[in-house]
Design an enzyme around this catalytic site. Structure first.
Site, mmCIF file in Angstrom:
data_model
loop_
_atom_site.group_PDB
_atom_site.id
_atom_site.type_symbol
_atom_site.label_atom_id
_atom_site.label_comp_id
_atom_site.label_asym_id
_atom_site.label_seq_id
_atom_site.Cartn_x
_atom_site.Cartn_y
_atom_site.Cartn_z
ATOM 1 C CD GLU A 12 -5.449 -9.429 1.332
ATOM 2 O OE1 GLU A 12 -6.022 -9.157 2.408
ATOM 3 O OE2 GLU A 12 -4.649 -10.371 1.209
ATOM 4 C CB CYS A 13 -11.660 -8.461 -3.160
ATOM 5 S SG CYS A 13 -13.351 -8.129 -3.704
#
Length: 149
Positions: A12-13
């Site tokens: 998600e980063c």
């Protein structure tokens, strides 16, 4: 290339995705550990922090975590208390942490991984935001006035 590289990754980063892309751009397929699904043991986390030459507080992530709610801004907290918090709440572990034969490093900004890779970049590479990091020649692209890391 047969090189043992591990990335403690959060898909998600964006920074973590960029680092993974730079590792693969060097022709290396790393071991990807999604540490939110498979958190490191306390012993491993202590070892990684030591090998990176960091303190546990250096690896602590504030944004998007229970950092404030847990009172982790209190600098009087012991290293053990910080490690306890990261083990209980892996989202507090900043990412991406990369382990290569050349060392261990928290790769923020994503270009920091270039210092750890034992192989050159093989093609041009741009971050997800469009910033060019590696040129067509496989060399690091520098902004005016910026020096290589």
């Amino acid at each position: 290339m047969a090189v043992d590289i591990v990335i403690y990754h959060n898909p998600e980063c964006g920074t973590s995705r960029n680092v993974l892309g730079l590792i693969r751009n060097a022709g290396i397929e790393p071991h990807v550990v999604e540490y939110l699904k498979t958190p490191p043991s306390r012993a491993l986390l202590v070892n990684l922090v030591a090998r990176a030459g960091m303190t546990p507080r250096d690896l602590l992530r504030e944004k998007g975590t229970p950092f404030a709610e847990l009172g982790l801004g209190d600098t009087a907290l012991s290293d053990d208390a910080v490690f306890d918090a990261m083990i209980a709440h892996p989202i507090l572990i900043n990412r991406p942490l990369v382990v290569t034969p050349l060392g261990v490093k928290l790769c923020r900004p994503s270009e920091a991984v270039l210092d750890l890779l034992p192989a050159p970049q093989r093609a041009a590479f741009a971050k997800e935001d469009g910033e060019r990091v590696i040129g067509e020649d496989g060399q690091r692209v520098l902004d005016a006035g910026r020096q290589p890391a």
